[in-house]
Design a protein around this motif. Structure first.
Motif, PDB file in Angstrom:
ATOM      1  N   UNK A   3     -28.360  56.915   0.525  1.00  0.00           N
ATOM      2  CA  UNK A   3     -29.781  57.053   0.804  1.00  0.00           C
ATOM      3  C   UNK A   3     -30.580  56.751  -0.459  1.00  0.00           C
ATOM      4  N   UNK A   4     -31.839  56.460  -0.265  1.00  0.00           N
ATOM      5  CA  UNK A   4     -32.739  56.192  -1.378  1.00  0.00           C
ATOM      6  C   UNK A   4     -34.092  56.787  -1.076  1.00  0.00           C
ATOM      7  N   UNK A   5     -35.019  56.615  -1.976  1.00  0.00           N
ATOM      8  CA  UNK A   5     -36.360  57.166  -1.757  1.00  0.00           C
ATOM      9  C   UNK A   5     -37.060  56.482  -0.584  1.00  0.00           C
ATOM     10  N   UNK A   6     -37.940  57.223   0.059  1.00  0.00           N
ATOM     11  CA  UNK A   6     -38.722  56.665   1.162  1.00  0.00           C
ATOM     12  C   UNK A   6     -39.538  55.481   0.672  1.00  0.00           C
ATOM     13  N   UNK A  47     -28.337  52.296  12.566  1.00  0.00           N
ATOM     14  CA  UNK A  47     -27.242  53.156  13.031  1.00  0.00           C
ATOM     15  C   UNK A  47     -27.107  54.384  12.134  1.00  0.00           C
ATOM     16  N   UNK A  48     -27.196  54.185  10.832  1.00  0.00           N
ATOM     17  CA  UNK A  48     -27.085  55.295   9.894  1.00  0.00           C
ATOM     18  C   UNK A  48     -28.247  56.268  10.074  1.00  0.00           C
ATOM     19  N   UNK A  49     -29.440  55.737  10.281  1.00  0.00           N
ATOM     20  CA  UNK A  49     -30.611  56.579  10.497  1.00  0.00           C
ATOM     21  C   UNK A  49     -30.436  57.452  11.738  1.00  0.00           C
ATOM     22  N   UNK A  50     -29.878  56.891  12.792  1.00  0.00           N
ATOM     23  CA  UNK A  50     -29.630  57.650  14.018  1.00  0.00           C
ATOM     24  C   UNK A  50     -28.626  58.769  13.765  1.00  0.00           C
ATOM     25  N   UNK A  51     -27.548  58.459  13.058  1.00  0.00           N
ATOM     26  CA  UNK A  51     -26.544  59.477  12.729  1.00  0.00           C
ATOM     27  C   UNK A  51     -27.179  60.605  11.917  1.00  0.00           C
ATOM     28  N   UNK A  52     -27.960  60.246  10.902  1.00  0.00           N
ATOM     29  CA  UNK A  52     -28.593  61.262  10.056  1.00  0.00           C
ATOM     30  C   UNK A  52     -29.548  62.137  10.869  1.00  0.00           C
TER      31      UNK A  52
END
Length: 71
Positions: A3-6, A47-52
């Motif tokens: 992850x990184x900053x918004x 996909x990663x955003x959905x998992x998170x």
């Protein structure tokens, strides 16, 4: 996951995703991560955003239902 900053520009996110997924295809890298207890998987940022998001909802419910209070 990584992850990184918004607010990272989409082109940078996509470039990082492409390169990280390429690195994960390397057998030596994949094996090393697996030996350290990781479960290396290639996926898109979406996909990663959905998992998170799903994990956040799941664990928020666990904390709420358990009655855990911060100190």
């Amino acid at each position: 996951g990584i992850v990184g900053p918004a607010g990272i520009p989409a082109n940078i996110v996509n470039l990082l995703n492409k390169e990280i997924n390429r690195i994960l295809q390397n057998e030596e890298t994949h094996n090393q991560l697996s030996q350290e207890g990781a479960e290396p998987r290639s996926m898109s940022p979406e996909e990663f955003s959905t998992i998170m998001s799903n994990d956040l909802q799941k664990w928020a419910k666990v904390v709420k239902d358990s009655g855990i209070k911060s100190q």
